[in-house]
Design a protein around this motif. Structure first.
Motif, PDB file in Angstrom:
ATOM      1  N   UNK A 101       0.828  -1.210   0.000  1.00 61.21           N
ATOM      2  CA  UNK A 101       0.000   0.000   0.000  1.00 61.21           C
ATOM      3  C   UNK A 101       0.859   1.256   0.000  1.00 61.21           C
ATOM      4  N   UNK A 102       1.963   1.219   0.747  1.00 64.07           N
ATOM      5  CA  UNK A 102       2.861   2.374   0.771  1.00 64.07           C
ATOM      6  C   UNK A 102       3.487   2.619  -0.596  1.00 64.07           C
ATOM      7  N   UNK A 103       3.615   1.569  -1.386  1.00 63.32           N
ATOM      8  CA  UNK A 103       4.227   1.701  -2.707  1.00 63.32           C
ATOM      9  C   UNK A 103       3.280   2.320  -3.734  1.00 63.32           C
ATOM     10  N   UNK A 104       1.986   2.374  -3.423  1.00 60.70           N
ATOM     11  CA  UNK A 104       1.002   2.957  -4.343  1.00 60.70           C
ATOM     12  C   UNK A 104       1.081   4.475  -4.269  1.00 60.70           C
ATOM     13  N   UNK A 105       1.210   5.176  -5.387  1.00 59.09           N
ATOM     14  CA  UNK A 105       1.300   6.649  -5.371  1.00 59.09           C
ATOM     15  C   UNK A 105      -0.051   7.299  -5.091  1.00 59.09           C
ATOM     16  N   UNK A 106      -0.484   7.218  -3.828  1.00 57.42           N
ATOM     17  CA  UNK A 106      -1.799   7.736  -3.479  1.00 57.42           C
ATOM     18  C   UNK A 106      -1.810   8.859  -2.467  1.00 57.42           C
ATOM     19  N   UNK A 107      -0.658   9.352  -2.046  1.00 61.64           N
ATOM     20  CA  UNK A 107      -0.628  10.477  -1.129  1.00 61.64           C
ATOM     21  C   UNK A 107      -0.411  10.098   0.320  1.00 61.64           C
ATOM     22  N   UNK A 108      -0.413  11.126   1.163  1.00 60.18           N
ATOM     23  CA  UNK A 108      -0.051  10.996   2.573  1.00 60.18           C
ATOM     24  C   UNK A 108      -0.977  10.057   3.338  1.00 60.18           C
ATOM     25  N   UNK A 109      -2.285  10.198   3.164  1.00 59.57           N
ATOM     26  CA  UNK A 109      -3.225   9.409   3.951  1.00 59.57           C
ATOM     27  C   UNK A 109      -3.075   7.923   3.660  1.00 59.57           C
ATOM     28  N   UNK A 110      -2.763   7.569   2.430  1.00 56.83           N
ATOM     29  CA  UNK A 110      -2.595   6.168   2.088  1.00 56.83           C
ATOM     30  C   UNK A 110      -1.389   5.578   2.824  1.00 56.83           C
ATOM     31  N   UNK A 111      -0.306   6.337   2.910  1.00 59.15           N
ATOM     32  CA  UNK A 111       0.876   5.856   3.642  1.00 59.15           C
ATOM     33  C   UNK A 111       0.556   5.774   5.136  1.00 59.15           C
ATOM     34  N   UNK A 112      -0.269   6.692   5.622  1.00 57.56           N
ATOM     35  CA  UNK A 112      -0.665   6.649   7.032  1.00 57.56           C
ATOM     36  C   UNK A 112      -1.465   5.377   7.324  1.00 57.56           C
ATOM     37  N   UNK A 113      -2.366   5.023   6.398  1.00 55.82           N
ATOM     38  CA  UNK A 113      -3.109   3.770   6.551  1.00 55.82           C
ATOM     39  C   UNK A 113      -2.148   2.579   6.517  1.00 55.82           C
ATOM     40  N   UNK A 114      -1.174   2.634   5.616  1.00 58.17           N
ATOM     41  CA  UNK A 114      -0.180   1.562   5.537  1.00 58.17           C
ATOM     42  C   UNK A 114       0.574   1.416   6.857  1.00 58.17           C
ATOM     43  N   UNK A 115       0.894   2.540   7.486  1.00 53.99           N
ATOM     44  CA  UNK A 115       1.582   2.493   8.777  1.00 53.99           C
ATOM     45  C   UNK A 115       0.713   1.801   9.826  1.00 53.99           C
ATOM     46  N   UNK A 116      -0.596   2.073   9.790  1.00 55.53           N
ATOM     47  CA  UNK A 116      -1.498   1.408  10.729  1.00 55.53           C
ATOM     48  C   UNK A 116      -1.548  -0.093  10.507  1.00 55.53           C
ATOM     49  N   UNK A 117      -1.576  -0.518   9.239  1.00 60.88           N
ATOM     50  CA  UNK A 117      -1.565  -1.950   8.928  1.00 60.88           C
ATOM     51  C   UNK A 117      -0.246  -2.578   9.363  1.00 60.88           C
ATOM     52  N   UNK A 118       0.843  -1.835   9.187  1.00 58.88           N
ATOM     53  CA  UNK A 118       2.137  -2.310   9.659  1.00 58.88           C
ATOM     54  C   UNK A 118       2.103  -2.562  11.165  1.00 58.88           C
ATOM     55  N   UNK A 119       1.411  -1.700  11.897  1.00 59.61           N
ATOM     56  CA  UNK A 119       1.253  -1.918  13.330  1.00 59.61           C
ATOM     57  C   UNK A 119       0.462  -3.175  13.640  1.00 59.61           C
ATOM     58  N   UNK A 120      -0.614  -3.421  12.867  1.00 53.66           N
ATOM     59  CA  UNK A 120      -1.402  -4.638  13.080  1.00 53.66           C
ATOM     60  C   UNK A 120      -0.557  -5.885  12.852  1.00 53.66           C
ATOM     61  N   UNK A 121       0.377  -5.815  11.904  1.00 58.03           N
ATOM     62  CA  UNK A 121       1.260  -6.949  11.656  1.00 58.03           C
ATOM     63  C   UNK A 121       2.130  -7.260  12.863  1.00 58.03           C
TER      64      UNK A 121
END
Length: 426
Positions: A101-121
């Motif tokens: 998800x972080x690799x998708x060029x979708x802007x700041x909020x998308x990377x923030x969501x990716x960080x949250x998923x990283x936490x769930x991992x």
């Protein structure tokens, strides 16, 4: 019969645990934080590409650690009901999803969501890897292996800090994140193969249910433990270790996040030298976790080790303060060494204490609660340090606050030591 019970009874014959299983455990512990460490290593590129401020960038770590804390606390009991294979797949798939998800060029909020998923991992690794140690690894090797697999976080820090910048020069930070997906999926394939090859031990391991009242390196075999439904409440030692992990976590991430900035601003280090301070702490942390794990495997008392580590961490915080006051670089490097050897080594002692105190069928939930305490501290520590730096314009108050948290660790570990003596005396 639950998935875990089916797995525990399956394949009574097979190869014993070896390097493959240890690599799988190490990968499970280390894969979750790869995204956050990679983003930190390429922070200049990330900030410029996303058009965000340094404060917005800092939210990646906050969201990640907060998500991990909530995940560990809320999913702890569910972990006891899921099989090792399911939980390990969840870890690697969530990490892969975050990196992708972080690799998708979708802007700041998308990377923030990716960080949250990283936490769930990071919600499952400690619990399931501890359970695998109890069920598949002989007692004489169990806690030593715990030290090695707990070093996965620092190994992840070192690997991501070296690999992400190098790959980013070639295909950008998003490309580096995409390659991380391949790493996660490769580790998942390895893990599934190893779990098929290394079945659970024929006899379930016992635990003495009271932390460190036995001088031996770990529990031996006994009859199968009661089901989780027979013991709805976790023992008090789990909550004591959880609170200890919270206090230690406050100081750990307050130091980790702001260590390079402290070196640059207060001691006039270059950006490269400032980054090396964090790398040095991580490298020492890897050695510390392996080393303290070996000490525990030889029968050392967990409360006594926690007391020693707390006192070392307190000394380290005081040395950081002294380095800021005097401007002496030698004091900074001494503080880095103390920090890496003590505060970063606490995790393996906590996990080792749980391995001695908690039965296998409750290990995932107990480890999850203890880990949630650590991540809660990881979440708040940088926030508190940042507020103190902003309010005072310097680091003195922050180091005093870090010293205060380690003082709390000294007091709590002292209480655990005294409690252990009373139990043995009784």
């Amino acid at each position: 019969m639950s998935g875990r019970e089916q797995e525990a009874g399956a394949r009574p014959q097979g190869r014993g645990p070896g390097a493959g299983l240890l690599a799988a455990l190490l990968g499970a512990v280390g894969i979750g934080p790869v995204l956050i460490y990679g983003l930190s290593a390429t922070s200049d590129l990330v900030i410029a590409d996303l058009g965000i401020t340094e404060a917005q960038f800092g939210l990646f770590a906050t969201v990640c650690f907060a998500s991990a804390a909530v995940g560990n606390a809320s999913l702890a009991r569910l972990s006891d009901r899921l099989s090792d294979r399911v939980l390990m797949c969840l870890i690697f798939l969530l990490a892969a999803a975050a990196l992708g998800l972080a690799a998708v060029p979708g802007g700041y909020m998308l990377v923030l969501v990716a960080a949250g998923i990283s936490g769930l991992a990071q919600s499952f690794p400690n619990g399931v890897t501890n359970r695998i140690l109890l069920q598949r690894v002989p007692a004489r090797r169990r806690i030593g292996w715990a030290g090695i697999k707990q070093s996965g976080v620092q190994a992840s820090q070192l690997t991501a800090s070296l690999a992400f910048p190098a790959v980013a020069v070639w295909i950008g930070w998003r490309g580096a994140s995409l390659l991380g997906v391949l790493l996660a999926l490769g580790l998942m394939a390895l893990t599934l193969h190893v779990l098929r090859q290394v079945p659970p031990l024929a006899v379930s391991p016992a635990t003495d249910r009271t932390m460190d009242t036995s001088p031996g390196p770990g529990p031996g075999p006994q009859k199968e433990s009661a089901t989780p439904m027979s013991h709805p409440r976790l023992p008090g030692v789990v909550w004591a270790l959880t609170f200890f992990g919270f206090l230690n976590g406050l100081g750990v991430q307050a130091t980790n996040v702001y260590l390079p900035l402290f070196a640059v601003r207060e001691l006039e280090f270059s950006l490269l030298a400032g980054g090396l301070t964090a790398a040095a702490a991580g490298a020492i942390g890897v050695a510390a976790r392996v080393g303290w794990g070996r000490v525990m495997s030889m029968g050392a008392s967990a409360p006594k080790l926690l007391l020693v580590l707390s006192m070392m961490a307190l000394t380290g915080a005081g040395t950081f303060l002294a380095a800021g006051i005097t401007g002496w670089a030698v004091l900074l490097w001494l503080a880095v060494a103390l920090h890496g050897a003590s505060a970063l080594g606490v995790s393996v002692v906590i996990m080792g204490a749980l391995l001695r105190s908690i039965p296998a069928e409750r290990m995932a939930s107990a480890s999850g609660i203890a880990t949630a305490g650590m991540f809660a501290g990881f979440t708040l520590g940088p926030l508190v340090m940042g507020l103190l730096i902003g309010a005072t314009g310097g680091f003195h108050a922050g180091w005093i606050a870090a010293a205060s948290t380690y003082t709390g660790c000294v007091v709590l570990s002292g209480v655990l030591v005294a409690r252990g003596r009373r139990i043995r005396g009784g």
